[in-house]
Design a protein around this motif. Structure first.
Motif, PDB file in Angstrom:
ATOM      1  N   ASP A 120      10.668  45.548  23.397  1.00  0.00           N
ATOM      2  CA  ASP A 120      11.100  46.684  22.590  1.00  0.00           C
ATOM      3  C   ASP A 120      10.813  47.908  23.449  1.00  0.00           C
ATOM      4  OD1 ASP A 120      11.724  45.142  20.234  1.00  0.00           O
ATOM      5  OD2 ASP A 120       9.575  44.888  19.970  1.00  0.00           O
ATOM      6  N   TRP A 121      11.846  48.512  24.000  1.00  0.00           N
ATOM      7  CA  TRP A 121      11.658  49.507  25.052  1.00  0.00           C
ATOM      8  C   TRP A 121      11.114  50.841  24.556  1.00  0.00           C
ATOM      9  CZ3 TRP A 121      11.328  48.255  29.958  1.00  0.00           C
ATOM     10  CH2 TRP A 121      11.847  47.021  30.351  1.00  0.00           C
ATOM     11  N   GLY A 122      11.105  51.049  23.265  1.00  0.00           N
ATOM     12  CA  GLY A 122      10.500  52.271  22.748  1.00  0.00           C
ATOM     13  C   GLY A 122       9.012  52.157  22.519  1.00  0.00           C
ATOM     14  N   ASP A 123       8.467  50.958  22.706  1.00  0.00           N
ATOM     15  CA  ASP A 123       7.036  50.747  22.511  1.00  0.00           C
ATOM     16  C   ASP A 123       6.235  51.449  23.613  1.00  0.00           C
ATOM     17  OD1 ASP A 123       4.928  48.822  21.079  1.00  0.00           O
ATOM     18  OD2 ASP A 123       4.509  48.782  23.237  1.00  0.00           O
ATOM     19  N   PRO A 124       5.081  52.032  23.288  1.00  0.00           N
ATOM     20  CA  PRO A 124       4.285  52.751  24.302  1.00  0.00           C
ATOM     21  C   PRO A 124       3.949  51.908  25.525  1.00  0.00           C
ATOM     22  CG  PRO A 124       3.493  53.299  22.114  1.00  0.00           C
ATOM     23  CD  PRO A 124       4.510  52.211  21.936  1.00  0.00           C
ATOM     24  N   ALA A 125       3.642  50.624  25.332  1.00  0.00           N
ATOM     25  CA  ALA A 125       3.303  49.781  26.486  1.00  0.00           C
ATOM     26  C   ALA A 125       4.495  49.644  27.425  1.00  0.00           C
ATOM     27  CB  ALA A 125       2.839  48.406  26.015  1.00  0.00           C
ATOM     28  N   ALA A 126       5.691  49.448  26.867  1.00  0.00           N
ATOM     29  CA  ALA A 126       6.888  49.339  27.696  1.00  0.00           C
ATOM     30  C   ALA A 126       7.178  50.645  28.407  1.00  0.00           C
ATOM     31  CB  ALA A 126       8.085  48.921  26.838  1.00  0.00           C
ATOM     32  N   GLU A 127       7.034  51.743  27.702  1.00  0.00           N
ATOM     33  CA  GLU A 127       7.289  53.038  28.314  1.00  0.00           C
ATOM     34  C   GLU A 127       6.277  53.365  29.408  1.00  0.00           C
ATOM     35  OE1 GLU A 127       7.357  55.791  25.067  1.00  0.00           O
ATOM     36  OE2 GLU A 127       9.437  55.313  24.539  1.00  0.00           O
ATOM     37  N   SER A 173       6.198  43.579  29.237  1.00  0.00           N
ATOM     38  CA  SER A 173       5.840  42.274  28.676  1.00  0.00           C
ATOM     39  C   SER A 173       4.778  42.389  27.590  1.00  0.00           C
ATOM     40  CB  SER A 173       5.345  41.323  29.774  1.00  0.00           C
ATOM     41  OG  SER A 173       4.180  41.816  30.387  1.00  0.00           O
ATOM     42  N   GLN A 174       4.122  43.544  27.513  1.00  0.00           N
ATOM     43  CA  GLN A 174       3.063  43.742  26.516  1.00  0.00           C
ATOM     44  C   GLN A 174       3.528  44.603  25.337  1.00  0.00           C
ATOM     45  OE1 GLN A 174       0.501  41.815  27.387  1.00  0.00           O
ATOM     46  NE2 GLN A 174       1.610  41.492  29.303  1.00  0.00           N
ATOM     47  N   SER A 175       4.822  44.863  25.222  1.00  0.00           N
ATOM     48  CA  SER A 175       5.302  45.705  24.129  1.00  0.00           C
ATOM     49  C   SER A 175       5.001  45.047  22.791  1.00  0.00           C
ATOM     50  CB  SER A 175       6.810  45.967  24.259  1.00  0.00           C
ATOM     51  OG  SER A 175       7.563  44.814  23.984  1.00  0.00           O
ATOM     52  N   GLY A 215       6.304  41.176  24.537  1.00  0.00           N
ATOM     53  CA  GLY A 215       7.664  41.190  25.059  1.00  0.00           C
ATOM     54  C   GLY A 215       8.265  39.804  25.203  1.00  0.00           C
ATOM     55  N   TRP A 216       7.418  38.785  25.144  1.00  0.00           N
ATOM     56  CA  TRP A 216       7.890  37.396  25.189  1.00  0.00           C
ATOM     57  C   TRP A 216       8.214  36.967  23.763  1.00  0.00           C
ATOM     58  CZ3 TRP A 216       4.242  32.661  25.135  1.00  0.00           C
ATOM     59  CH2 TRP A 216       5.008  31.488  25.079  1.00  0.00           C
ATOM     60  N   LYS A 217       9.484  37.023  23.433  1.00  0.00           N
ATOM     61  CA  LYS A 217       9.920  36.722  22.071  1.00  0.00           C
ATOM     62  C   LYS A 217      10.553  35.341  21.940  1.00  0.00           C
ATOM     63  CE  LYS A 217      10.927  41.642  21.248  1.00  0.00           C
ATOM     64  NZ  LYS A 217       9.749  41.918  20.407  1.00  0.00           N
TER      65      LYS A 217
END
Length: 245
Positions: free
Chosen positions: A88-95, A100-102, A108-110
């Motif tokens: 989920d690219w809007g998640d702080p971890a992804a940003e 992979s930690q979103s 991120g592994w869905k």
């Protein structure tokens, strides 16, 4: 549609499921090729806990079947590669550079973890514009599918290792992911790329993918040999593919 599922820990089989529908920013892909990963066997063995009738698989390519109204880049009929990690690219971890930690550790592994995977006639992709890539016309599906996990995981190891230009790196084990870590290290600018491997066929492939030296742990002490190769300095980076996948 037919799907290959984990019925429960230690039990797998086929079952019928409805074709998924996309949300506004999502896509549904018709599977054309998919690969089995060791992680699938770990999952069936209970490695991530119990799952009931969960569609397995996280490495696939296919043809876009349907897209949501907010999808701008892709359209039905496009050939696409989908990564094993679909953040989920809007998640702080992804940003912050850790996709992979979103949503939490390994969030991120869905596929075949928190949602149905790709071992089905069709599968769902969240945030399609960001989590799919078009496949060039000259690349067959049989080749492109290896980019979904093996290539990307090995390259990620090289990236996370932050290999300096001209630096020295050792890649422990030269299986599929290790070979891609070796190739990634070379692309990142490693000056001395050391592959640690005992299987002759894999040693040959490691040299093909960029290893300058091979250390066979069944015939010599790895640490001593690496120190010898580096004039006693050792390596700046060690990549362990088994941990990465």
């Amino acid at each position: 549609m037919k799907a290959f599922v984990m019925k429960k820990i230690g039990s797998v089989g086929f079952m019928d499921k409805p074709v998924p529908r996309p949300g506004p920013s999502d896509a549904v892909v018709r599977t054309t090729r998919a690969l089995i990963c060791t992680s699938d066997t770990h999952t069936v063995g209970g490695g991530i806990g119990p799952r009931e009738n969960l569609t397995l698989g996280h490495e696939a390519v296919g043809v876009v079947h349907e897209v949501g109204e907010e999808v701008k880049v892709f359209k039905p009929g496009d050939r696409v590669l989908v990564g094993a990690i679909t953040p989920d690219w809007g998640d702080p971890a992804a940003e912050d550079g850790h996709p992979s930690q979103s949503g939490g550790p390994l969030g991120g592994w869905k596929f075949a973890n928190t949602k149905d995977g790709v071992f089905a006639e069709y599968f769902h992709v969240n945030e399609a514009d960001a989590n799919m890539a078009g496949i060039p016309g000259g690349i067959p599906d049989d080749m492109a599918v290896y980019c979904a996990d093996m290539l990307s995981t090995g390259f990620m190891g090289a990236e996370k290792g932050d290999i300096p230009i001209g630096g020295t790196v050792a890649v422990l084990a030269q299986g599929p992911v290790g070979l891609m870590a070796t190739a990634g290290a070379r692309l990142r600018g490693a000056g001395l790329d050391i592959g640690v491997e005992s299987v002759p066929g894999r040693q040959k492939l490691a040299r093909l993918y960029g290893a300058d030296e091979i250390v066979d742990f069944t015939k010599e002490d790895v640490v001593e040999r690496i120190l010898e190769l580096t004039a006693g300095q050792g390596v700046e980076n060690v990549v362990k593919p088994l941990i990465l996948c």
